[in-house]
Scaffold this active site. Structure first.
Site, PDB file in Angstrom:
ATOM      1  N   HIS A  42       0.844  -1.195   0.000  1.00 21.71           N
ATOM      2  CA  HIS A  42       0.000   0.000   0.000  1.00 21.71           C
ATOM      3  C   HIS A  42       0.877   1.241   0.000  1.00 21.71           C
ATOM      4  CE1 HIS A  42       0.744  -0.749   4.281  1.00 21.71           C
ATOM      5  NE2 HIS A  42       0.276   0.444   4.597  1.00 21.71           N
TER       6      HIS A  42
ATOM      7  N   HIS B  59       1.350   3.954   1.877  1.00 22.83           N
ATOM      8  CA  HIS B  59       1.881   4.694   3.025  1.00 22.83           C
ATOM      9  C   HIS B  59       3.414   4.726   2.991  1.00 22.83           C
ATOM     10  CE1 HIS B  59      -2.048   4.024   5.525  1.00 22.83           C
ATOM     11  NE2 HIS B  59      -2.153   5.020   4.667  1.00 22.83           N
TER      12      HIS B  59
ATOM     13  N   ASP C 256       5.714   4.455   5.153  1.00 19.81           N
ATOM     14  CA  ASP C 256       6.492   3.447   5.883  1.00 19.81           C
ATOM     15  C   ASP C 256       6.473   2.093   5.183  1.00 19.81           C
ATOM     16  OD1 ASP C 256       3.759   3.197   6.608  1.00 19.81           O
ATOM     17  OD2 ASP C 256       4.260   2.227   8.496  1.00 19.81           O
ATOM     18  N   HIS C 257       5.894   2.040   3.991  1.00 17.08           N
ATOM     19  CA  HIS C 257       5.932   0.834   3.156  1.00 17.08           C
ATOM     20  C   HIS C 257       6.488   1.136   1.760  1.00 17.08           C
ATOM     21  CE1 HIS C 257       3.627  -1.736   5.982  1.00 17.08           C
ATOM     22  NE2 HIS C 257       3.258  -0.541   6.415  1.00 17.08           N
TER      23      HIS C 257
ATOM     24  N   HIS D 164      -7.607  -0.890   5.078  1.00 16.68           N
ATOM     25  CA  HIS D 164      -6.578  -0.027   5.658  1.00 16.68           C
ATOM     26  C   HIS D 164      -6.317   1.136   4.706  1.00 16.68           C
ATOM     27  CE1 HIS D 164      -3.132   1.012   8.131  1.00 16.68           C
ATOM     28  NE2 HIS D 164      -2.353   1.016   7.057  1.00 16.68           N
TER      29      HIS D 164
ATOM     30  N   HIS E  70       4.495  -5.108  10.223  1.00 22.03           N
ATOM     31  CA  HIS E  70       4.993  -4.482  11.446  1.00 22.03           C
ATOM     32  C   HIS E  70       5.227  -5.519  12.536  1.00 22.03           C
ATOM     33  CE1 HIS E  70       4.321  -0.133  10.571  1.00 22.03           C
ATOM     34  NE2 HIS E  70       3.364  -0.599   9.779  1.00 22.03           N
TER      35      HIS E  70
END
Length: 269
Positions: free
Chosen positions: A69, A71, A73-74, A126, A187
């Site tokens: 996805h 975001h 942090d990905h 999400h 995570h």
């Protein structure tokens, strides 16, 4: 520099190897390696320096990026990786994914190589474009890279979706895979997720045992990935929304209402 953990390797078939690469504070990127050809793909490589160091240390060639996805942090390492690796293919289910070259809708099979072959499953909630990747192997257990949809004993927040979507993603789409499927999530939230699970199902012995194990892993700075799908069904409350205890707690027999109750409770836990 990652602030936690070490890299550990897990063999999930006769041909491919998964290497978790801890990045940022508590994220996992992954290398999925075709050892015969010394090639790999990177899943959610949020920190390009750490991921490329892992690629280089193993003498590999990076062929593609699989993004669950958009975001940061990905997907935050995508643009730099695209600049470093000419011709790099970057897959994702959302046009907001940085540096995307191949937009997916879900249901595809990505053939990077005969070994690096992934099924794409849509899991919007999400984010509206969230997808997961499942290795299309016939030997050994499947491996699912579940991003921020399914965590060990948890699930992602419903930022762009609702409880019905998460229930479908977890308890139809993912639950339909073999119970032996190994779950590689986005995570390291396992101890905190199991603490919540124990709160809502205090009599569940599987939760107690997994929590003890996860605490030992965490203390030793070892990853808690992978779990298996069969295990998740015993200790992940978001995959147990039709159990008597959780229906009673939520005051509903409707699994979507139970899902909504649990996510709200976890948000406030």
């Amino acid at each position: 520099q990652s602030t936690w953990g070490d890299s550990h390797s897990f063999r999930f078939s006769l041909m491919a190897l998964v290497v978790p690469v801890p990045v940022l504070d508590d994220n996992y990127a992954y290398l999925v390696i075709d050892e015969a050809s010394s090639t790999c793909v990177a899943v959610d490589p949020a920190d390009s320096d750490i991921v490329m160091a892992a690629v280089t240390a193993r003498g590999l060639t990076l062929l593609a990026v699989l993004t669950t996805h958009h975001h940061a942090d990905h997907a935050g390492g995508n643009t730099d990786l695209a600049a470093r690796v000419p011709g790099l293919r970057i897959y994702g289910g959302d046009d907001r994914v940085d540096a995307i070259t191949n937009l997916l809708t879900g249901g595809e099979t990505i053939e990077i190589s005969p070994v690096l072959s992934f099924r794409v499953l849509p899991t919007p909630c999400h984010t509206r474009g969230h997808v997961i990747y499942v290795v299309a192997q016939t030997s050994g257990a499947l491996a699912a890279f579940t991003g921020d949809t399914l965590f060990i004993s948890g699930c992602g927040r419903f930022f762009e979706g609702d409880a019905a979507q998460m229930h479908h993603a977890l308890n139809t789409v993912i639950a339909g895979l073999p119970d032996s499927t190994q779950i590689y999530c986005g995570h390291e939230y396992t101890v905190s997720n199991l603490t919540f699970a124990a709160h809502v199902e205090p009599a569940n012995e599987a939760i107690k045992a997994k929590k003890r194990w996860a605490e030992e892993q965490s203390a030793a700075e070892r990853p808690t990935v992978p779990s298996t799908l069969g295990e998740e069904k015993t200790y992940n409350p978001f995959m147990r929304v039709q159990t008597e205890a959780l229906c009673a707690l939520a005051g509903s027999q409707d699994p979507v209402a139970v899902m909504d109750y649990l996510r709200t409770a976890k948000n406030n836990f």
